[in-house]
Design a protein around this motif. Structure first.
Motif, PDB file in Angstrom:
ATOM      1  N   LEU A  78      53.952  63.843   2.471  1.00 45.63           N
ATOM      2  CA  LEU A  78      53.839  63.817   3.923  1.00 45.63           C
ATOM      3  C   LEU A  78      55.202  63.681   4.583  1.00 45.63           C
ATOM      4  O   LEU A  78      56.027  62.871   4.164  1.00 45.63           O
ATOM      5  N   ARG A  79      55.416  64.457   5.622  1.00 46.34           N
ATOM      6  CA  ARG A  79      56.632  64.340   6.421  1.00 46.34           C
ATOM      7  C   ARG A  79      56.433  63.252   7.482  1.00 46.34           C
ATOM      8  O   ARG A  79      55.338  63.080   8.010  1.00 46.34           O
ATOM      9  N   HIS A  80      57.494  62.519   7.792  1.00 48.87           N
ATOM     10  CA  HIS A  80      57.412  61.482   8.826  1.00 48.87           C
ATOM     11  C   HIS A  80      57.146  62.094  10.207  1.00 48.87           C
ATOM     12  O   HIS A  80      57.326  63.292  10.420  1.00 48.87           O
TER      13      HIS A  80
ATOM     14  N   GLU B 138      57.605  53.593   8.807  1.00 48.09           N
ATOM     15  CA  GLU B 138      56.641  53.393   9.892  1.00 48.09           C
ATOM     16  C   GLU B 138      55.508  54.405   9.820  1.00 48.09           C
ATOM     17  O   GLU B 138      54.337  54.063  10.024  1.00 48.09           O
ATOM     18  N   THR B 139      55.835  55.649   9.533  1.00 45.12           N
ATOM     19  CA  THR B 139      54.794  56.679   9.375  1.00 45.12           C
ATOM     20  C   THR B 139      53.838  56.300   8.254  1.00 45.12           C
ATOM     21  O   THR B 139      52.618  56.375   8.402  1.00 45.12           O
ATOM     22  N   ALA B 140      54.397  55.879   7.126  1.00 40.56           N
ATOM     23  CA  ALA B 140      53.565  55.509   5.984  1.00 40.56           C
ATOM     24  C   ALA B 140      52.685  54.307   6.310  1.00 40.56           C
ATOM     25  O   ALA B 140      51.496  54.273   5.958  1.00 40.56           O
ATOM     26  N   GLN B 141      53.249  53.302   6.974  1.00 39.82           N
ATOM     27  CA  GLN B 141      52.481  52.108   7.321  1.00 39.82           C
ATOM     28  C   GLN B 141      51.293  52.453   8.213  1.00 39.82           C
ATOM     29  O   GLN B 141      50.169  52.007   7.971  1.00 39.82           O
ATOM     30  N   ILE B 142      51.553  53.240   9.254  1.00 41.90           N
ATOM     31  CA  ILE B 142      50.477  53.600  10.187  1.00 41.90           C
ATOM     32  C   ILE B 142      49.429  54.433   9.473  1.00 41.90           C
ATOM     33  O   ILE B 142      48.224  54.214   9.620  1.00 41.90           O
ATOM     34  N   PHE B 143      49.876  55.403   8.697  1.00 39.49           N
ATOM     35  CA  PHE B 143      48.949  56.272   7.972  1.00 39.49           C
ATOM     36  C   PHE B 143      48.073  55.463   7.023  1.00 39.49           C
ATOM     37  O   PHE B 143      46.846  55.624   6.995  1.00 39.49           O
ATOM     38  N   LEU B 144      48.682  54.582   6.253  1.00 37.45           N
ATOM     39  CA  LEU B 144      47.935  53.804   5.279  1.00 37.45           C
ATOM     40  C   LEU B 144      47.047  52.759   5.943  1.00 37.45           C
ATOM     41  O   LEU B 144      45.970  52.432   5.440  1.00 37.45           O
TER      42      LEU B 144
ATOM     43  N   VAL C 197      55.926  59.755   1.238  1.00 41.24           N
ATOM     44  CA  VAL C 197      56.393  60.085   2.591  1.00 41.24           C
ATOM     45  C   VAL C 197      57.897  60.343   2.566  1.00 41.24           C
ATOM     46  O   VAL C 197      58.672  59.499   2.095  1.00 41.24           O
ATOM     47  N   GLY C 198      58.289  61.514   3.064  1.00 35.86           N
ATOM     48  CA  GLY C 198      59.691  61.905   3.033  1.00 35.86           C
ATOM     49  C   GLY C 198      60.123  62.652   4.276  1.00 35.86           C
ATOM     50  O   GLY C 198      59.589  62.446   5.365  1.00 35.86           O
ATOM     51  N   HIS C 199      61.065  63.580   4.093  1.00 34.90           N
ATOM     52  CA  HIS C 199      61.784  64.164   5.220  1.00 34.90           C
ATOM     53  C   HIS C 199      61.762  65.689   5.233  1.00 34.90           C
ATOM     54  O   HIS C 199      61.993  66.334   4.217  1.00 34.90           O
ATOM     55  N   ALA C 200      61.495  66.248   6.379  1.00 35.88           N
ATOM     56  CA  ALA C 200      61.702  67.648   6.733  1.00 35.88           C
ATOM     57  C   ALA C 200      61.769  68.590   5.543  1.00 35.88           C
ATOM     58  O   ALA C 200      60.859  68.650   4.735  1.00 35.88           O
TER      59      ALA C 200
END
Length: 246
Positions: free
Chosen positions: A56-58, A108-114, A193-196
């Motif tokens: 997943l991209r942030h 933050e993206t991972a935290q919200i997603f999880l 979760v990573g980048h572009a």
């Protein structure tokens, strides 16, 4: 202990679990094609656990002079929630551990997603999943090409080297994480979760290692990954795109 604290766990011993890298640098050739122990280690680990991997991209981020310190915008937080409530539900059940770049926007993206989709998943942050580890070469290429599908990057020899190294590092981290689990009674999903542009490189590496066909390669190579979206790689190498509502 607050839930946010329980979600975060720093992986300090992973280095000892990583497969020894070969002297020859891992590169992309045309459709893919990789060399090195990273590919075989990932394939062995995935097949032993029967786990699928979601890359997943942030989400959308605020500008900041220091790239590492960038955080999610309100839109980025909404994107992470939308991802969790849409394709995130289809990824259940999750592996008890998830991986993320150390960059705050990815964490933050991972935290919200999880929080919305995974529940009771420990988030392991790893510096090697941050795209800043590939600088300055990565930034130089990105300034010239910008946000574009992966196949645009693979025509550039410098990008081949940078993305190939990142993808092998990501594969090693996935393999090291899976080494702590046996085969699951139900197929579970490991979230990364990573980048572009680095994210599809890692996904393509994994798909190639697991024997994906041309359709799977084309899906990754031709897709311009959007914020809080990504790729799902199955144990047999098949690939599907993870799309959120827009």
């Amino acid at each position: 202990m607050p839930r946010s604290s329980r979600l975060l766990l720093t992986l300090k011993t992973a280095a000892a679990l990583l497969p020894r890298r070969t002297q020859r640098r891992t590169l992309f050739y045309g459709w893919g094609g990789f060399q090195g122990e990273g590919a075989s280690a990932l394939a062995d680990a995935v097949k032993a656990t029967d786990v699928r991997v979601a890359y997943l991209r942030h989400g959308n981020t605020e500008p900041n002079e220091v790239d590492f310190d960038r955080t999610l915008t309100k839109q980025g937080r909404w994107q992470a929630v939308a991802a969790a409530k849409s394709y995130g539900l289809s990824l259940r059940p999750f592996l008890p551990t998830a991986l993320s770049s150390e960059a705050p926007r990815a964490v933050e993206t991972a935290q919200i997603f999880l929080e919305d989709a995974g529940r009771d998943v420990e988030l392991v942050t790893d510096r090697s999943l941050y795209d800043g580890t590939m600088q300055p070469e990565g930034s130089a290429v990105f300034r010239e090409i910008g946000y574009a599908p992966l196949d645009f990057y693979l025509k550039d020899g410098r990008a081949n080297a940078v993305l190939g190294d990142y993808a092998e590092n990501a594969a090693a981290r996935v393999a090291a994480t899976l080494a702590g689990f046996g085969q699951c009674s139900r197929r579970r999903t490991l979230v990364v979760v990573g980048h572009a542009i680095y994210l599809p490189a890692a996904a393509l590496f994994a798909a190639e290692a697991l024997g994906c066909d041309q359709k799977g390669r084309s899906q990754i190579l031709g897709c311009d990954t959007q914020e809080a979206e990504g790729y799902l790689v199955e144990p047999d190498g098949s690939v599907s795109l993870l799309r959120r509502p827009r």
